[in-house]
Design a protein around this motif. Structure first.
Motif, PDB file in Angstrom:
ATOM      1  N   GLY A  96      -7.757   3.453  -6.584  1.00 49.81           N
ATOM      2  CA  GLY A  96      -8.424   3.178  -8.257  1.00 49.81           C
ATOM      3  C   GLY A  96      -7.796   4.164  -9.596  1.00 49.81           C
ATOM      4  O   GLY A  96      -8.051   3.662 -10.896  1.00 49.81           O
TER       5      GLY A  96
ATOM      6  N   GLY B 216      -2.411   2.228   1.100  1.00 50.76           N
ATOM      7  CA  GLY B 216      -4.366   1.982   0.918  1.00 50.76           C
ATOM      8  C   GLY B 216      -4.134   3.071   2.334  1.00 50.76           C
ATOM      9  O   GLY B 216      -4.017   3.321   2.270  1.00 50.76           O
TER      10      GLY B 216
ATOM     11  N   GLY C 267      -9.414 -11.669  -1.257  1.00 43.70           N
ATOM     12  CA  GLY C 267      -9.693 -10.700  -1.473  1.00 43.70           C
ATOM     13  C   GLY C 267     -11.199  -9.872  -1.588  1.00 43.70           C
ATOM     14  O   GLY C 267     -12.114 -10.701  -0.548  1.00 43.70           O
TER      15      GLY C 267
ATOM     16  N   CYS D  84     -14.663  -2.640  -4.221  1.00 41.71           N
ATOM     17  CA  CYS D  84     -15.173  -1.594  -3.550  1.00 41.71           C
ATOM     18  C   CYS D  84     -16.535  -1.480  -2.616  1.00 41.71           C
ATOM     19  O   CYS D  84     -16.399  -2.907  -3.012  1.00 41.71           O
ATOM     20  CB  CYS D  84     -14.894  -0.611  -4.323  1.00 41.71           C
ATOM     21  SG  CYS D  84     -13.534   0.032  -5.269  1.00 41.71           S
TER      22      CYS D  84
ATOM     23  N   ARG E 259     -12.389  -4.749  -7.828  1.00 42.98           N
ATOM     24  CA  ARG E 259     -11.823  -5.719  -7.270  1.00 42.98           C
ATOM     25  C   ARG E 259     -10.523  -6.107  -6.433  1.00 42.98           C
ATOM     26  O   ARG E 259      -9.473  -5.078  -7.224  1.00 42.98           O
ATOM     27  CB  ARG E 259     -11.763  -7.071  -8.007  1.00 42.98           C
ATOM     28  CG  ARG E 259     -13.469  -7.441  -7.684  1.00 42.98           C
ATOM     29  CD  ARG E 259     -14.414  -7.934  -6.935  1.00 42.98           C
ATOM     30  NE  ARG E 259     -14.339  -8.635  -5.711  1.00 42.98           N
ATOM     31  CZ  ARG E 259     -14.353  -9.093  -4.494  1.00 42.98           C
ATOM     32  NH1 ARG E 259     -15.773  -8.610  -4.132  1.00 42.98           N
ATOM     33  NH2 ARG E 259     -13.832 -10.461  -4.252  1.00 42.98           N
ATOM     34  N   ARG E 260     -10.008  -6.049  -5.234  1.00 38.79           N
ATOM     35  CA  ARG E 260      -8.584  -6.309  -4.563  1.00 38.79           C
ATOM     36  C   ARG E 260      -8.625  -7.916  -5.040  1.00 38.79           C
ATOM     37  O   ARG E 260      -8.969  -8.618  -4.051  1.00 38.79           O
ATOM     38  CB  ARG E 260      -8.354  -5.592  -3.744  1.00 38.79           C
ATOM     39  CG  ARG E 260      -8.403  -4.467  -4.150  1.00 38.79           C
ATOM     40  CD  ARG E 260      -6.765  -3.373  -3.116  1.00 38.79           C
ATOM     41  NE  ARG E 260      -5.844  -4.050  -3.479  1.00 38.79           N
ATOM     42  CZ  ARG E 260      -5.104  -3.911  -3.012  1.00 38.79           C
ATOM     43  NH1 ARG E 260      -4.463  -3.601  -1.340  1.00 38.79           N
ATOM     44  NH2 ARG E 260      -3.549  -4.516  -3.259  1.00 38.79           N
TER      45      ARG E 260
ATOM     46  N   HIS F 294      -4.653 -10.394   0.515  1.00 40.00           N
ATOM     47  CA  HIS F 294      -2.882  -9.211   0.547  1.00 40.00           C
ATOM     48  C   HIS F 294      -3.631  -9.115   2.038  1.00 40.00           C
ATOM     49  O   HIS F 294      -3.773  -8.532   2.355  1.00 40.00           O
ATOM     50  CB  HIS F 294      -2.732  -8.376  -0.472  1.00 40.00           C
ATOM     51  CG  HIS F 294      -4.434  -6.986  -0.005  1.00 40.00           C
ATOM     52  ND1 HIS F 294      -4.748  -6.890  -0.299  1.00 40.00           N
ATOM     53  CD2 HIS F 294      -3.340  -6.035   0.809  1.00 40.00           C
ATOM     54  CE1 HIS F 294      -5.923  -5.788  -0.544  1.00 40.00           C
ATOM     55  NE2 HIS F 294      -5.370  -5.107   0.616  1.00 40.00           N
TER      56      HIS F 294
ATOM     57  N   ASN G 105       0.834 -10.691  -1.488  1.00 35.74           N
ATOM     58  CA  ASN G 105      -0.918 -11.095  -1.758  1.00 35.74           C
ATOM     59  C   ASN G 105      -0.289 -12.105  -1.865  1.00 35.74           C
ATOM     60  O   ASN G 105       1.256 -13.427  -1.897  1.00 35.74           O
ATOM     61  CB  ASN G 105      -0.550 -10.368  -3.930  1.00 35.74           C
ATOM     62  CG  ASN G 105      -1.185  -8.856  -4.153  1.00 35.74           C
ATOM     63  OD1 ASN G 105      -1.628  -8.888  -3.022  1.00 35.74           O
ATOM     64  ND2 ASN G 105      -1.047  -8.614  -5.106  1.00 35.74           N
TER      65      ASN G 105
ATOM     66  N   TYR H  33      -7.812 -12.415  -8.512  1.00 31.85           N
ATOM     67  CA  TYR H  33      -7.603 -11.382  -9.036  1.00 31.85           C
ATOM     68  C   TYR H  33      -6.173 -10.514  -8.769  1.00 31.85           C
ATOM     69  O   TYR H  33      -5.382  -9.724  -8.878  1.00 31.85           O
ATOM     70  CB  TYR H  33      -7.958 -10.339  -9.038  1.00 31.85           C
ATOM     71  CG  TYR H  33      -9.995 -10.162  -9.172  1.00 31.85           C
ATOM     72  CD1 TYR H  33     -10.444  -9.378 -10.552  1.00 31.85           C
ATOM     73  CD2 TYR H  33     -10.492 -10.819  -8.051  1.00 31.85           C
ATOM     74  CE1 TYR H  33     -11.483  -9.635 -10.693  1.00 31.85           C
ATOM     75  CE2 TYR H  33     -12.234 -10.814  -8.725  1.00 31.85           C
ATOM     76  CZ  TYR H  33     -12.540 -10.333 -10.023  1.00 31.85           C
ATOM     77  OH  TYR H  33     -13.845 -10.150 -10.290  1.00 31.85           O
TER      78      TYR H  33
ATOM     79  N   ASP I 187      -5.762  -6.100 -10.225  1.00 28.36           N
ATOM     80  CA  ASP I 187      -5.876  -5.930  -8.917  1.00 28.36           C
ATOM     81  C   ASP I 187      -6.404  -4.125  -9.247  1.00 28.36           C
ATOM     82  O   ASP I 187      -5.961  -2.890 -10.007  1.00 28.36           O
ATOM     83  CB  ASP I 187      -5.097  -5.618  -7.967  1.00 28.36           C
ATOM     84  CG  ASP I 187      -5.076  -4.495  -6.724  1.00 28.36           C
ATOM     85  OD1 ASP I 187      -6.188  -4.361  -6.458  1.00 28.36           O
ATOM     86  OD2 ASP I 187      -3.601  -4.517  -6.306  1.00 28.36           O
TER      87      ASP I 187
ATOM     88  N   ALA J  18      -6.090  -1.817  -7.637  1.00 22.51           N
ATOM     89  CA  ALA J  18      -5.330  -0.306  -7.337  1.00 22.51           C
ATOM     90  C   ALA J  18      -4.377  -0.360  -8.052  1.00 22.51           C
ATOM     91  O   ALA J  18      -2.938   0.292  -7.172  1.00 22.51           O
ATOM     92  CB  ALA J  18      -5.219  -1.102  -4.970  1.00 22.51           C
TER      93      ALA J  18
ATOM     94  N   SER K  33      -0.566  -5.525  -7.014  1.00 17.66           N
ATOM     95  CA  SER K  33       0.337  -5.730  -6.978  1.00 17.66           C
ATOM     96  C   SER K  33       2.069  -5.743  -8.393  1.00 17.66           C
ATOM     97  O   SER K  33       1.798  -5.590  -9.274  1.00 17.66           O
ATOM     98  CB  SER K  33       0.099  -7.338  -8.558  1.00 17.66           C
ATOM     99  OG  SER K  33      -1.572  -7.671  -7.871  1.00 17.66           O
TER     100      SER K  33
END
Length: 307
Positions: A74, A104, A195, A198, A216-217, A220, A238, A244, A248, A250, A253
């Motif tokens: 993040g 991740g 998606g 957290c 948000r992610r 994926h 993705n 998103y 992303d 994180a 993308s």
């Protein structure tokens, strides 16, 4: 206190008190630099003792709740490491492979292995989601298929949970290792993932809230792809159309990692795949880079869960 005085103070704390024969030079170098930068930030930002201790307590809580890996994503740390790895590969003359992106914190070693094809899902969500077939070929540095390449794959369920971290799921649900067939091909069946965000009350989201950011992610699917003589690839694709997709939290993308998703309704195609309802299909090939002198290790050493 000026920056030169801080540098001298930290050296007095961490270097001049050390027994040179016992000190690890690399660890000493890293710790001295990080502590110098921290002290300078405290001075420049005029942080109060209460603010400093609140920060220490925050990291202690994030560690206890196993969210430091999430926090690293993040804050852009994991993406920054990927950018540096990309630059190092370019300097070593390595280009043209499938883009890398973040791993991740949710990989689990030891997923069941099969050759050519694997079904990832256990069928428990089939009534609530969309069946996905994904297929492609793993190519080597010379453009030829790589028989026996290993495609490790994992993704979340329709509620955004990952097996082993989500106790409601069966072990290794949505996790498999596919060994490419004699023509370098892999194929998988699963469910189109959703998606997720957290944990809303977790330490990562609390900090993101203070920063005015969402957590948000986009939907994926994660991959490790490896073959002898080639650099291990860490990447994810993705799902096109996600809200998103290019937002992303994180920062994972990337162009080249958003394959087209086709929805198949032809009755003959349904029969060939052994399903009785329309399904989604993704074609995606992986292209690995060769091992090369001067390139940094492609294998990242970090703690990971193993079943």
């Amino acid at each position: 206190m000026n920056k030169a005085e801080i540098d001298s103070l930290v050296r007095a704390f961490l270097v001049e008190t050390a027994e040179p024969a016992k000190a690890n030079p690399r660890v000493q170098q890293v710790v001295v630099r990080l502590v110098q930068d921290l002290f300078k930030a405290i001075e420049d930002l005029d942080l109060s003792p209460s603010e400093v201790w609140r920060g220490i307590e925050y990291f202690a809580e994030a560690g206890a709740s196993h969210e430091l890996g999430l926090l690293a994503a993040g804050l852009g740390l994991e993406r920054f490491l990927d950018i540096r790895a990309d630059e190092a590969e370019v300097r070593a003359g390595l280009t043209g492979g499938t883009p890398r992106t973040i791993e991740g914190p949710l990989y689990v070693a030891g997923a069941p292995e099969s050759t050519g094809f694997a079904r990832l899902d256990d069928g428990s969500e089939e009534a609530n989601g969309e069946v996905l077939f994904m297929q492609g070929t793993v190519y080597g540095a010379d453009g030829r298929p790589l028989p026996g390449a290993r495609v490790e794959v994992w993704h979340a369920n329709l509620l955004g949970g990952y097996s082993f971290f989500d106790p409601s799921q069966a072990p290794f649900n949505l996790r498999r290792t596919i060994v490419a067939d004699s023509e370098g091909r892999y194929r998988l069946r699963s469910m189109v993932p959703m998606g997720y965000g957290c944990p809303p009350e977790g330490t990562t989201q609390r900090l993101l809230d203070q920063l005015g950011r969402h957590g948000r992610r986009p939907a994926h699917i994660h991959f490790f792809v490896s073959a002898p003589g080639h650099r291990k690839l860490t990447t994810q694709i993705n799902i096109d159309g996600d809200e998103y997709l290019w937002n992303d939290f994180a920062f994972a993308s990337r162009e080249g990692l958003v394959p087209a998703l086709t929805r198949v309704t032809d009755p003959r195609a349904l029969r060939e795949q052994g399903v009785d309802q329309p399904f989604a299909s993704i074609d995606f090939d992986f292209r690995l880079l060769p091992e090369a002198d001067g390139a940094p290790p492609a294998e990242v050493v970090r703690q990971r869960m193993a079943a």
